[in-house]
Design an enzyme around this catalytic site. Sequence first.
Site, PDB file in Angstrom:
ATOM      1  N   LYS A 146       8.758  -1.038  -0.701  1.00  0.00           N
ATOM      2  CA  LYS A 146       9.552  -0.569   0.431  1.00  0.00           C
ATOM      3  C   LYS A 146      10.654  -1.570   0.749  1.00  0.00           C
ATOM      4  O   LYS A 146      11.815  -1.197   0.978  1.00  0.00           O
ATOM      5  CB  LYS A 146       8.651  -0.373   1.645  1.00  0.00           C
ATOM      6  CG  LYS A 146       9.376   0.101   2.911  1.00  0.00           C
ATOM      7  CD  LYS A 146       9.920   1.502   2.782  1.00  0.00           C
ATOM      8  CE  LYS A 146      10.228   2.140   4.133  1.00  0.00           C
ATOM      9  NZ  LYS A 146      11.158   1.400   4.980  1.00  0.00           N
ATOM     10  N   TYR A 153       7.011 -15.251   2.372  1.00  0.00           N
ATOM     11  CA  TYR A 153       6.970 -16.117   3.544  1.00  0.00           C
ATOM     12  C   TYR A 153       7.543 -17.509   3.296  1.00  0.00           C
ATOM     13  O   TYR A 153       7.946 -18.191   4.244  1.00  0.00           O
ATOM     14  CB  TYR A 153       5.548 -16.207   4.091  1.00  0.00           C
ATOM     15  CG  TYR A 153       5.115 -14.941   4.785  1.00  0.00           C
ATOM     16  CD1 TYR A 153       5.606 -14.625   6.046  1.00  0.00           C
ATOM     17  CD2 TYR A 153       4.239 -14.045   4.178  1.00  0.00           C
ATOM     18  CE1 TYR A 153       5.230 -13.464   6.691  1.00  0.00           C
ATOM     19  CE2 TYR A 153       3.848 -12.874   4.816  1.00  0.00           C
ATOM     20  CZ  TYR A 153       4.355 -12.598   6.073  1.00  0.00           C
ATOM     21  OH  TYR A 153       3.989 -11.428   6.712  1.00  0.00           O
ATOM     22  N   SER A 193       7.426  -6.219  17.866  1.00  0.00           N
ATOM     23  CA  SER A 193       6.197  -5.425  17.823  1.00  0.00           C
ATOM     24  C   SER A 193       5.630  -5.222  19.226  1.00  0.00           C
ATOM     25  O   SER A 193       5.597  -6.144  20.041  1.00  0.00           O
ATOM     26  CB  SER A 193       5.154  -6.134  16.952  1.00  0.00           C
ATOM     27  OG  SER A 193       5.650  -6.387  15.657  1.00  0.00           O
ATOM     28  N   ASN A 194       5.175  -4.007  19.485  1.00  0.00           N
ATOM     29  CA  ASN A 194       4.584  -3.674  20.784  1.00  0.00           C
ATOM     30  C   ASN A 194       3.066  -3.854  20.793  1.00  0.00           C
ATOM     31  O   ASN A 194       2.426  -3.698  19.754  1.00  0.00           O
ATOM     32  CB  ASN A 194       4.927  -2.224  21.149  1.00  0.00           C
ATOM     33  CG  ASN A 194       6.321  -2.102  21.712  1.00  0.00           C
ATOM     34  OD1 ASN A 194       6.733  -2.924  22.521  1.00  0.00           O
ATOM     35  ND2 ASN A 194       7.051  -1.082  21.279  1.00  0.00           N
ATOM     36  N   ASP A 231       5.500  -7.897  25.169  1.00  0.00           N
ATOM     37  CA  ASP A 231       5.261  -9.041  26.046  1.00  0.00           C
ATOM     38  C   ASP A 231       3.971  -9.761  25.663  1.00  0.00           C
ATOM     39  O   ASP A 231       3.915 -10.997  25.624  1.00  0.00           O
ATOM     40  CB  ASP A 231       5.191  -8.584  27.502  1.00  0.00           C
ATOM     41  CG  ASP A 231       6.415  -7.800  27.915  1.00  0.00           C
ATOM     42  OD1 ASP A 231       7.494  -8.408  28.013  1.00  0.00           O
ATOM     43  OD2 ASP A 231       6.291  -6.580  28.115  1.00  0.00           O
ATOM     44  N   THR A 238      11.858  -8.931  22.678  1.00  0.00           N
ATOM     45  CA  THR A 238      13.010  -8.133  23.088  1.00  0.00           C
ATOM     46  C   THR A 238      12.922  -7.718  24.554  1.00  0.00           C
ATOM     47  O   THR A 238      13.944  -7.398  25.176  1.00  0.00           O
ATOM     48  CB  THR A 238      13.146  -6.884  22.203  1.00  0.00           C
ATOM     49  OG1 THR A 238      11.874  -6.222  22.110  1.00  0.00           O
ATOM     50  CG2 THR A 238      13.638  -7.259  20.818  1.00  0.00           C
ATOM     51  N   THR A 267      17.089  -2.161  29.986  1.00  0.00           N
ATOM     52  CA  THR A 267      18.292  -2.401  30.788  1.00  0.00           C
ATOM     53  C   THR A 267      19.465  -1.605  30.234  1.00  0.00           C
ATOM     54  O   THR A 267      20.241  -1.004  30.991  1.00  0.00           O
ATOM     55  CB  THR A 267      18.615  -3.906  30.813  1.00  0.00           C
ATOM     56  OG1 THR A 267      17.546  -4.609  31.467  1.00  0.00           O
ATOM     57  CG2 THR A 267      19.911  -4.183  31.541  1.00  0.00           C
ATOM     58  N   HIS A 308       7.839  -4.504  29.276  1.00  0.00           N
ATOM     59  CA  HIS A 308       8.467  -3.431  28.510  1.00  0.00           C
ATOM     60  C   HIS A 308       7.418  -2.337  28.364  1.00  0.00           C
ATOM     61  O   HIS A 308       6.718  -2.221  27.364  1.00  0.00           O
ATOM     62  CB  HIS A 308       8.908  -3.945  27.135  1.00  0.00           C
ATOM     63  CG  HIS A 308       9.465  -2.870  26.241  1.00  0.00           C
ATOM     64  ND1 HIS A 308      10.511  -2.066  26.610  1.00  0.00           N
ATOM     65  CD2 HIS A 308       9.098  -2.467  24.993  1.00  0.00           C
ATOM     66  CE1 HIS A 308      10.787  -1.224  25.634  1.00  0.00           C
ATOM     67  NE2 HIS A 308       9.932  -1.445  24.646  1.00  0.00           N
ATOM     68  N   THR A 364      11.382   5.542  17.885  1.00  0.00           N
ATOM     69  CA  THR A 364      12.689   5.035  18.292  1.00  0.00           C
ATOM     70  C   THR A 364      13.130   3.984  17.286  1.00  0.00           C
ATOM     71  O   THR A 364      12.304   3.204  16.808  1.00  0.00           O
ATOM     72  CB  THR A 364      12.653   4.410  19.696  1.00  0.00           C
ATOM     73  OG1 THR A 364      11.819   3.250  19.677  1.00  0.00           O
ATOM     74  CG2 THR A 364      12.108   5.393  20.714  1.00  0.00           C
TER      75      THR A 364
END
Length: 316
Positions: free
Chosen positions: A43, A69, A123-124, A127, A147, A153, A179, A234
């Site tokens: 990929k 890495y 990545s979520n 926070d 982010t 905002t 976020h 998104t």
Amino acid sequence: MVTMNRNKVVIVGTGQVGATAAFAIVTHGLCNELVLIDHFAAKAVGESHDLDDGSEFQDRHVKVRTGDYADCSDADIVVITVGRKPPANSTRLAELGFTVGLVGDVVDHVMASGFDGVIVMVSNPVDVMAWYAWKRSGLPRTQVLGTGTALDTSRLKTIIGEETGLDPRNVGGFVMGEHGDSQFAAWSTVSLGGKPFARFLADNQDRFASVSTAEIEEKTRMRGNEIVAAKGGTNFGIASTVAGIVQTILWDERRIVPVSTLLDGEYGEHDVFLGVPTELRANGANEIVELDLTDEEHAKLHHSAELVRSYCEGLI
């Protein structure tokens, strides 16, 4: 530390978000070299070749390649986007159990390379993951950021532009906190054309009587979920946000951006990453701008902090 020569960025994770962020970095010519790393090596190869094939038509050539890495050892910025698409109507915090293992593994490999630049966490839940990466990496707080509410905002400004018919770049102010669902628009900071937004609406009731700050804030909070429901995820908005943060750091622009950064006494909070206005420099997240929030806004920020902190418990 960041070398300030606009040199090298590494993106770990070449899914929809990582690949689109790479495209944004390339089209803006933000660095000399962009390295893509993915668990699925094919990929990353495909994305790197696809990006590089358009180099003739870019304003500035960015060398794009796949790597491993070891390439992080001399990178100025490592952007971490690993994760999976959240199901429609789920929360970002719901992805914690899946993402934490991936992020921990990535951070360990990045730090083993000798990396001493800036980690930008995407990545979520961002926070929580930014706090976790900071703890796990041992890097100074300036060198790890998420982010945060930078995208939220931008969404707020876009929606205000939609409601008023004006260019959203005329809007100032911030969404702050998590976020996620506990984020809030700090309306005391929001202005349009230099005028406080509440005053702007009051002075133009004949034109904007139907505009509601509560509705704007709810639309901002739900925008991501609506996009996920419509297209499965998104990518463009967050990619633009990542590119903007990368540019600000690499080019030492010293912009104030609401990124997720460590609060250590600011706003009365400790040991938590939240989206707050922060001065970004070549070495990452520097001074936090402590705004004169209202009592209600302070309460909302503390609520966000308590929620994020509760998800951090037991991770380290």
